[in-house]
Structure formats: structure tokens, C-alpha cells
Design a protein around this motif. Structure first.
Motif, PDB file in Angstrom:
ATOM      1  N   MET A   1       0.855  -1.178   0.000  1.00 38.48           N
ATOM      2  CA  MET A   1       0.000   0.000   0.000  1.00 38.48           C
ATOM      3  C   MET A   1       0.897   1.236   0.000  1.00 38.48           C
ATOM      4  N   PRO A   2       1.094   1.882  -1.150  1.00 37.12           N
ATOM      5  CA  PRO A   2       2.032   3.001  -1.224  1.00 37.12           C
ATOM      6  C   PRO A   2       1.444   4.321  -0.730  1.00 37.12           C
ATOM      7  N   VAL A   3       2.308   5.138  -0.203  1.00 36.98           N
ATOM      8  CA  VAL A   3       1.929   6.512   0.112  1.00 36.98           C
ATOM      9  C   VAL A   3       1.885   7.256  -1.214  1.00 36.98           C
ATOM     10  N   ILE A   4       0.861   8.077  -1.420  1.00 36.47           N
ATOM     11  CA  ILE A   4       0.731   8.753  -2.718  1.00 36.47           C
ATOM     12  C   ILE A   4       0.933  10.260  -2.648  1.00 36.47           C
ATOM     13  N   GLY A   5       1.195  10.790  -1.465  1.00 36.93           N
ATOM     14  CA  GLY A   5       1.442  12.222  -1.373  1.00 36.93           C
ATOM     15  C   GLY A   5       1.478  12.692   0.059  1.00 36.93           C
ATOM     16  N   PHE A   6       1.780  13.966   0.205  1.00 31.71           N
ATOM     17  CA  PHE A   6       1.804  14.602   1.517  1.00 31.71           C
ATOM     18  C   PHE A   6       0.469  15.275   1.739  1.00 31.71           C
ATOM     19  N   SER A   7      -0.109  15.146   2.930  1.00 28.48           N
ATOM     20  CA  SER A   7      -1.384  15.769   3.235  1.00 28.48           C
ATOM     21  C   SER A   7      -1.181  17.061   4.017  1.00 28.48           C
ATOM     22  N   HIS A   8      -0.746  16.963   5.270  1.00 33.27           N
ATOM     23  CA  HIS A   8      -0.603  18.146   6.112  1.00 33.27           C
ATOM     24  C   HIS A   8       0.217  17.813   7.345  1.00 33.27           C
ATOM     25  N   TYR A   9       0.574  18.843   8.083  1.00 37.52           N
ATOM     26  CA  TYR A   9       1.104  18.639   9.423  1.00 37.52           C
ATOM     27  C   TYR A   9       0.263  19.476  10.365  1.00 37.52           C
ATOM     28  N   ASN A  10       0.291  19.123  11.639  1.00 39.88           N
ATOM     29  CA  ASN A  10      -0.598  19.730  12.627  1.00 39.88           C
ATOM     30  C   ASN A  10       0.214  20.268  13.798  1.00 39.88           C
ATOM     31  N   LEU A  11      -0.087  21.503  14.183  1.00 40.08           N
ATOM     32  CA  LEU A  11       0.503  22.094  15.386  1.00 40.08           C
ATOM     33  C   LEU A  11      -0.627  22.372  16.356  1.00 40.08           C
ATOM     34  N   ARG A  12      -0.401  22.038  17.641  1.00 38.53           N
ATOM     35  CA  ARG A  12      -1.438  22.216  18.660  1.00 38.53           C
ATOM     36  C   ARG A  12      -0.950  23.173  19.730  1.00 38.53           C
ATOM     37  N   GLY A  13      -1.866  23.935  20.263  1.00 37.17           N
ATOM     38  CA  GLY A  13      -1.531  24.830  21.349  1.00 37.17           C
ATOM     39  C   GLY A  13      -2.755  25.581  21.823  1.00 37.17           C
ATOM     40  N   ASP A  14      -2.541  26.521  22.744  1.00 36.00           N
ATOM     41  CA  ASP A  14      -3.658  27.332  23.213  1.00 36.00           C
ATOM     42  C   ASP A  14      -3.999  28.390  22.157  1.00 36.00           C
ATOM     43  N   ARG A  15      -5.091  29.087  22.366  1.00 38.31           N
ATOM     44  CA  ARG A  15      -5.585  30.054  21.388  1.00 38.31           C
ATOM     45  C   ARG A  15      -4.558  31.139  21.084  1.00 38.31           C
ATOM     46  N   ARG A  16      -3.836  31.596  22.095  1.00 38.28           N
ATOM     47  CA  ARG A  16      -2.836  32.651  21.907  1.00 38.28           C
ATOM     48  C   ARG A  16      -1.751  32.215  20.933  1.00 38.28           C
ATOM     49  N   ILE A  17      -1.210  31.022  21.126  1.00 37.26           N
ATOM     50  CA  ILE A  17      -0.140  30.556  20.239  1.00 37.26           C
ATOM     51  C   ILE A  17      -0.696  30.227  18.860  1.00 37.26           C
ATOM     52  N   LEU A  18      -1.937  29.725  18.793  1.00 31.52           N
ATOM     53  CA  LEU A  18      -2.528  29.451  17.478  1.00 31.52           C
ATOM     54  C   LEU A  18      -2.647  30.726  16.657  1.00 31.52           C
ATOM     55  N   ASP A  19      -3.073  31.819  17.288  1.00 33.13           N
ATOM     56  CA  ASP A  19      -3.186  33.083  16.569  1.00 33.13           C
ATOM     57  C   ASP A  19      -1.818  33.590  16.126  1.00 33.13           C
ATOM     58  N   ALA A  20      -0.806  33.442  16.986  1.00 34.09           N
ATOM     59  CA  ALA A  20       0.549  33.853  16.610  1.00 34.09           C
ATOM     60  C   ALA A  20       1.078  33.000  15.459  1.00 34.09           C
ATOM     61  N   LEU A  21       0.816  31.686  15.506  1.00 29.06           N
ATOM     62  CA  LEU A  21       1.235  30.802  14.415  1.00 29.06           C
ATOM     63  C   LEU A  21       0.502  31.133  13.124  1.00 29.06           C
ATOM     64  N   ARG A  22      -0.805  31.361  13.216  1.00 33.80           N
ATOM     65  CA  ARG A  22      -1.580  31.750  12.035  1.00 33.80           C
ATOM     66  C   ARG A  22      -0.988  33.011  11.400  1.00 33.80           C
ATOM     67  N   ASP A  23      -0.757  34.026  12.214  1.00 40.02           N
ATOM     68  CA  ASP A  23      -0.214  35.280  11.683  1.00 40.02           C
ATOM     69  C   ASP A  23       1.155  35.066  11.043  1.00 40.02           C
ATOM     70  N   PHE A  24       2.006  34.282  11.673  1.00 40.14           N
ATOM     71  CA  PHE A  24       3.336  34.013  11.134  1.00 40.14           C
ATOM     72  C   PHE A  24       3.248  33.298   9.785  1.00 40.14           C
ATOM     73  N   TYR A  25       2.479  32.202   9.741  1.00 47.61           N
ATOM     74  CA  TYR A  25       2.436  31.406   8.515  1.00 47.61           C
ATOM     75  C   TYR A  25       1.692  32.120   7.378  1.00 47.61           C
TER      76      TYR A  25
END
Length: 128
Positions: A1-25
Motif C-alpha cells: 500500500m504506497p503513500v501517494i502524497g503529503f497531506s498536512h502537518y498539525n501544530l497544537r496549542g492554546d488560542r494565543r499561540i494558534l493566533d501567533a502561528l496563524r499570523d506568522f504562517y
């Protein structure tokens, strides 16, 4: 069963860090916020074109997700264009980075860290 591609990666944290990560990316790296299913927990999906490549997920109430933790994860890498524009953006925002040339592959790399301390690599064709 081959891998056919990359989907995503996930970062978890509190709302404050999520907003900072969103703004950065979004503001620094150039991803865009897009559609996300109505999950029970808050979060963002960030896209390159039509592909959601980064999921930002809110940690559960008693879940501890520390930033700047050293583990086996080193970095995520993005293929990019317009190296001079990226470097100018990094300088304007005071974001430290280091650069490197890859022998034999004609790539130029910029290495930096996101607001949670995760490594980010930006790859450019050497002929830019």
C-alpha cells in the motif's frame, strides 16, 4: 500500500499561540487561511493553493502543549520563489534566519523558527 502524497502537518496549542502561528504562517510564509470542517475544537487550516498543508488545532482544556520544546521534529520545508522578497520581509519583521546553499542541487535555503520554536526551511532555486 504506497503513500501517494503529503497531506498536512498539525501544530497544537492554546488560542494565543494558534493566533501567533496563524499570523506568522500567513504574513511571513505566505500561506492562506481557508475552509475548515466544523470540528468541536477551535482551529485554523492554512493552505498552499487548494491544499490544506498546516492544521492549527486548539489544545484541550487540560492538555499542556509547551512551545520551544526540543524533540525529534526539526523543521518543515516549503518550496518558494522570490528569495529577495522573503529576505526583505524577514528583515522588516526582525526575524532571525540563516542561509545555506545546497551542494549539487542548485537550491538556496533560509532557516528560521516560528513563534512556537518549530523550525521552518524555505527552499529557492539557486538561479533567482
Amino acid at each position: 500500500m504506497p503513500v501517494i502524497g503529503f497531506s498536512h502537518y498539525n501544530l497544537r496549542g492554546d488560542r494565543r499561540i494558534l493566533d501567533a502561528l496563524r499570523d506568522f504562517y500567513v504574513d511571513v510564509i505566505g500561506l492562506r487561511v481557508g475552509e475548515r470542517p466544523p470540528f468541536a475544537h477551535f482551529g485554523y487550516w492554512l493552505y498552499i493553493g487548494q491544499q490544506a498543508v498546516l492544521h492549527l488545532s486548539e489544545a484541550r482544556p487540560n492538555e499542556v502543549r509547551e512551545a520551544n520544546v526540543t524533540g525529534t521534529f526539526d523543521h518543515v520545508a516549503f518550496s518558494c520563489t522570490a528569495r529577495a522578497e522573503f529576505e526583505a520581509r524577514l528583515h522588516e519583521r526582525g526575524i532571525a534566519y540563516r542561509s545555506s546553499r545546497v551542494p549539487l542541487t542548485n537550491q538556496y535555503q533560509l532557516f528560521l523558527v516560528d513563534p512556537a520554536g518549530n523550525g521552518v526551511e524555505l527552499n529557492f532555486a539557486d538561479d533567482e
